[in-house]
Design a protein around this motif. Structure first.
Motif, PDB file in Angstrom:
ATOM      1  N   SER A 252      -0.108   0.843   6.921  1.00 41.04           N
ATOM      2  CA  SER A 252       0.894   0.364   5.963  1.00 41.04           C
ATOM      3  C   SER A 252       1.166  -1.120   6.171  1.00 41.04           C
ATOM      4  O   SER A 252       0.907  -1.667   7.252  1.00 41.04           O
ATOM      5  CB  SER A 252       2.201   1.154   6.127  1.00 41.04           C
ATOM      6  OG  SER A 252       2.742   0.959   7.427  1.00 41.04           O
ATOM      7  N   ASP A 301       5.391  -0.636   0.723  1.00 36.55           N
ATOM      8  CA  ASP A 301       5.744   0.199   1.876  1.00 36.55           C
ATOM      9  C   ASP A 301       6.048   1.643   1.511  1.00 36.55           C
ATOM     10  O   ASP A 301       6.166   2.490   2.416  1.00 36.55           O
ATOM     11  CB  ASP A 301       6.951  -0.399   2.612  1.00 36.55           C
ATOM     12  CG  ASP A 301       6.556  -1.607   3.456  1.00 36.55           C
ATOM     13  OD1 ASP A 301       5.418  -1.632   3.953  1.00 36.55           O
ATOM     14  OD2 ASP A 301       7.389  -2.520   3.610  1.00 36.55           O
ATOM     15  N   ASP A 302       6.186   1.948   0.223  1.00 39.39           N
ATOM     16  CA  ASP A 302       6.565   3.305  -0.182  1.00 39.39           C
ATOM     17  C   ASP A 302       5.586   3.965  -1.144  1.00 39.39           C
ATOM     18  O   ASP A 302       5.804   5.107  -1.549  1.00 39.39           O
ATOM     19  CB  ASP A 302       7.958   3.286  -0.845  1.00 39.39           C
ATOM     20  CG  ASP A 302       9.024   2.747   0.088  1.00 39.39           C
ATOM     21  OD1 ASP A 302       9.132   3.282   1.205  1.00 39.39           O
ATOM     22  OD2 ASP A 302       9.723   1.791  -0.286  1.00 39.39           O
ATOM     23  N   THR A 303       4.507   3.276  -1.508  1.00 35.29           N
ATOM     24  CA  THR A 303       3.592   3.801  -2.530  1.00 35.29           C
ATOM     25  C   THR A 303       2.141   3.589  -2.103  1.00 35.29           C
ATOM     26  O   THR A 303       1.800   2.525  -1.586  1.00 35.29           O
ATOM     27  CB  THR A 303       3.816   3.097  -3.878  1.00 35.29           C
ATOM     28  OG1 THR A 303       5.210   3.095  -4.188  1.00 35.29           O
ATOM     29  CG2 THR A 303       3.057   3.801  -4.988  1.00 35.29           C
ATOM     30  N   ASP A 322       4.074   8.034  -4.696  1.00 31.02           N
ATOM     31  CA  ASP A 322       5.134   7.730  -3.745  1.00 31.02           C
ATOM     32  C   ASP A 322       4.911   8.547  -2.479  1.00 31.02           C
ATOM     33  O   ASP A 322       4.358   9.654  -2.528  1.00 31.02           O
ATOM     34  CB  ASP A 322       6.497   8.046  -4.360  1.00 31.02           C
ATOM     35  CG  ASP A 322       7.643   7.554  -3.505  1.00 31.02           C
ATOM     36  OD1 ASP A 322       8.029   6.379  -3.644  1.00 31.02           O
ATOM     37  OD2 ASP A 322       8.146   8.357  -2.675  1.00 31.02           O
ATOM     38  N   THR A 323       5.345   8.029  -1.333  1.00 30.75           N
ATOM     39  CA  THR A 323       5.089   8.710  -0.068  1.00 30.75           C
ATOM     40  C   THR A 323       6.113   9.785   0.276  1.00 30.75           C
ATOM     41  O   THR A 323       6.082  10.326   1.385  1.00 30.75           O
ATOM     42  CB  THR A 323       5.022   7.696   1.090  1.00 30.75           C
ATOM     43  OG1 THR A 323       6.209   6.885   1.091  1.00 30.75           O
ATOM     44  CG2 THR A 323       3.804   6.800   0.940  1.00 30.75           C
ATOM     45  N   SER A 324       7.006  10.121  -0.643  1.00 23.20           N
ATOM     46  CA  SER A 324       7.853  11.301  -0.436  1.00 23.20           C
ATOM     47  C   SER A 324       7.008  12.542  -0.709  1.00 23.20           C
ATOM     48  O   SER A 324       6.097  12.518  -1.541  1.00 23.20           O
ATOM     49  CB  SER A 324       9.072  11.259  -1.356  1.00 23.20           C
ATOM     50  OG  SER A 324       8.685  11.147  -2.707  1.00 23.20           O
TER      51      SER A 324
END
Length: 343
Positions: A252, A301-303, A322-324
């Motif tokens: 990341s 940082d999130d995708t 998305d990293t959720s």
């Protein structure tokens, strides 16, 4: 009578040949002229568009549209990735870019196909790329990555002929300094698995991703039917495993997590996942139900981004996720693969 008819038939045939040949020649000349006009127009538009796109944050990619530009490297604005694209005349099987450097792995087709890795650079946004280095590759292009500072490049290819392989392919992965020396085949590095130094003959290494210290990298190590995430040290020429069941890692932007593909359903498909390097916690991104056979790229940082082939079509698209855990993926760049984010 037969002689007269034969002469008449020969004359008619000759006239038909002349007409057909003239028609084909005219068509060919027309097609060539039209192609020249289209090429000239496309080149002018691409030059202007690429200059415009490279003035700001962008995503570089490989164009997969079913047209004359298939396989060419293109770019879109980071603020409008689904919008107008700029296309270059550079053709690649895989491409990656960082900090003014571009890596292109390509197949040179012929009676005997050859494979080559070409490194290119640009002095400033909007300026033409120039070739600065390149090597012949021993097999089919698979993966390439450039370090954050644009100084290091890795390439992975598929090869056959290794004595331990009953069938199929194995890999070769090297890391080089762009315009400088090579660190050679990573299979020659000292390997430590689960705290024990080993030297298995069946080791395969692929999917390099670089940290920003000009020394540390991560890669997949496979041996004995298992895959591991290994931390590499260029100065020590070593690889040390830090996790298992990790393939095609991607570090990341903040250096804290690894996005990767994880084999599921008894190894019949891969799903995207994220590993926290500090805690070892894994998040499997179950929102993606397709099999993802790609080295993931971070959008932010999130995708994450990855290429995904369409069903029953020789076309792929770049998807964003998305990293959720349960996020829903979406197409970010249609008719594209091998994305590289240049913020």
């Amino acid at each position: 009578m037969r002689t007269a008819w034969a002469k008449q038939r020969t004359a008619v045939f000759g006239a038909v040949v002349v007409l057909v040949t003239a028609g084909m020649t005219a068509y060919a000349l027309s097609a060539i002229a039209e192609n020249d006009r289209r090429t000239s127009k496309a080149t002018d538009a691409t030059t202007t568009s690429m200059t415009r796109v490279e003035q700001g944050p962008r995503i570089l990619f490989r164009h997969t549209g079913r047209d004359a530009d298939y396989g060419h490297v293109g770019a879109v604005s980071l603020s409008d990735p689904g919008g107008a694209r700029a296309l270059t005349d550079l053709s690649c099987d895989r491409v990656h870019a960082r900090a003014g450097s571009v890596s292109c792995l390509a197949t040179e087709r012929g009676v005997v196909s050859r494979y080559r890795a070409t490194d290119l650079a640009t002095s400033s946004p909007g300026k033409a790329w120039r070739e600065v280095d390149g090597i012949d590759l021993p097999g089919l292009p698979s993966r390439t990555r450039i370090s954050p500072d644009g100084k290091l490049v890795s390439s992975t290819v598929f090869v056959n002929g290794d004595s331990y392989m009953v069938s199929g392919f194995s890999t070769r992965t090297v890391i080089r300094r762009i315009g400088g020396a090579s660190y050679g085949n990573l299979e020659k590095f000292r390997l430590v698995i689960d705290g024990r130094r080993v030297a298995p003959v069946d080791r395969n290494i692929w999917g390099v991703t670089f940290a920003d210290d000009d020394r540390t990298f991560y890669a997949t190590v496979a041996t004995g039917g298992r895959t591991y995430l290994a931390r590499g040290d260029l100065a020590a020429r070593s690889l040390t495993t830090v996790a298992d069941h990790v393939e095609c890692p991607s570090l990341s932007p903040d250096g804290t997590r690894i996005a990767f593909k994880e084999a599921v359903d008894d190894g019949t498909r891969w799903t995207p996942a994220v590993l926290d390097l500090a805690t070892g916690e894994r998040t499997v991104l179950t929102g993606e139900t397709h099999s993802i056979d790609d080295q993931i790229e971070w959008l932010d940082d999130d995708t994450v981004l990855y290429g995904l082939a369409r069903e029953d079509e020789p076309v792929s698209d770049v998807w964003a996720l998305d990293t959720s855990a349960t996020a829903t993926p979406r197409v970010l760049i249609p008719e594209a693969s091998s994305p590289a984010v240049l913020p």
